[in-house]
Design an enzyme around this catalytic site. Sequence first.
Site, short mmCIF file in Angstrom:
data_model
loop_
_atom_site.label_atom_id
_atom_site.label_comp_id
_atom_site.label_asym_id
_atom_site.label_seq_id
_atom_site.Cartn_x
_atom_site.Cartn_y
_atom_site.Cartn_z
N LYS A 77 -10.98 -3.76 -4.25
CA LYS A 77 -11.77 -2.56 -4.48
C LYS A 77 -10.89 -1.40 -4.92
O LYS A 77 -11.39 -0.40 -5.40
CB LYS A 77 -12.62 -2.20 -3.25
CG LYS A 77 -11.96 -2.37 -1.90
CD LYS A 77 -12.98 -2.38 -0.75
CE LYS A 77 -12.31 -2.79 0.56
NZ LYS A 77 -13.21 -3.07 1.64
N LYS A 130 0.81 -1.22 0.00
CA LYS A 130 0.00 0.00 0.00
C LYS A 130 0.84 1.26 0.00
O LYS A 130 0.44 2.28 -0.56
CB LYS A 130 -0.94 0.02 1.22
CG LYS A 130 -2.09 -0.98 1.08
CD LYS A 130 -3.26 -0.63 1.98
CE LYS A 130 -4.42 -1.58 1.73
NZ LYS A 130 -5.55 -1.34 2.63
N LYS A 148 -5.14 -10.40 -6.60
CA LYS A 148 -6.44 -10.59 -5.93
C LYS A 148 -7.45 -9.54 -6.42
O LYS A 148 -7.06 -8.43 -6.80
CB LYS A 148 -6.27 -10.56 -4.41
CG LYS A 148 -6.19 -9.20 -3.80
CD LYS A 148 -6.35 -9.21 -2.28
CE LYS A 148 -6.16 -7.76 -1.82
NZ LYS A 148 -6.28 -7.48 -0.45
#
Length: 338
Positions: free
Chosen positions: A203, A112, A200
């Site tokens: 969102k 991230k 994966k």
Amino acid sequence: TPRVFSGVQPTGKLTLGNYLGAVKRFDELQGSGMETIYCVVDMHAITQWQDPAELTRATRLVTASFLACGLDPKRSILFNQSAVPGHAELAWILSCVIRIGWLNRMTQFKDKAGKNREAASAGLYTYPALMAADILLYKATHVPVGDDQKQHLELARDTAAKFNLDYGAPGGAADFFPLPEPLIEGTVTRVMSLRDGSKKMSKSDPSDMSRINLTDDADTIAQKIRKAKTDPEPLPETAEGLAERPEARNLVGIFAALTGRGVADVLGEFAGQGFSAFKPALAEVAVSVLAPIGAEMARLMDDPAEIDRVLADGAARARAVSEPLLEETRRLVGFLPR
Ligand code: TYM
């Protein structure tokens, strides 16, 4: 008493991955005899900047998805994290138990934060301390999550064990916090992107075609499945035949999970057929499961006051469960009684 806790971040829309990896499992656990506590983790969401109005809306939307997927505020405690200040307080205590070396190993932070780690928020770095606090604040024993949360859960277990060692009084609190058990189970614990079987479904993927959102309408769901990446081979006889075919394995796994059937059973029906036959069948199944959820979410979102009432009631109950445990924690650390 066995107690289930899990959380979902209100960032963007919920995906089929969140549903199959988490929320569907939350629903199944409601009948297990264990107490179930499910949290919309708005404090985790702001570890990366969120538009404030959008965060408010997304918090209600995730709550609506909980309700639409069958979570029942009478059988489970449903609440938003920021409404229970104990999460932040325990996170501080646990951040003094967790070692920096443990945080440095977290792959989610590396993913991230990206290349410019110095510019990531301190909250993104200490995220696992807050997540450990979420679970331990209730002395939860079982935590249903998707496969991507495994490392965070191991850290939560290590944190519980170290707190017990650091503050466990002889003859007393040696096992103050139970070590929370991850429940990473179900037919698919990692739903993959529709565009790339090695990533994966997320969102935050820039391509909306990579995921199915719980709010997608029937045509959109069908179109995304029609365009999903596949290979030219027909479907194999057995699950082993999917081993080197990540996209095919993902679509078959989704079909199996949505219908509650085994992968072998699904292959028994479709072996030898190509994706031109399988994809329309998958689209039909996906629409039949997800369209009613999407419609119910839309209906619930028309009455935000009712959603807020559910959350406020859940937060009051969450505080009632956690406050005595937190007071005991303060006492163990040596803080003066309140
Ligand atoms: P979050 O919000 O990213 O995702 C919520 C849940 O959905 C699962 N999930 C998936 N499962 C299968 N396939 C996928 N493609 C997929 N994408 C997401 C996640 O594993 C998760 O179970 N850190 C957590 C939230 C959290 C939490 C907690 C969870 C905060 N505190 C305490 C458990 C206990 C997170 O970011 O999940």
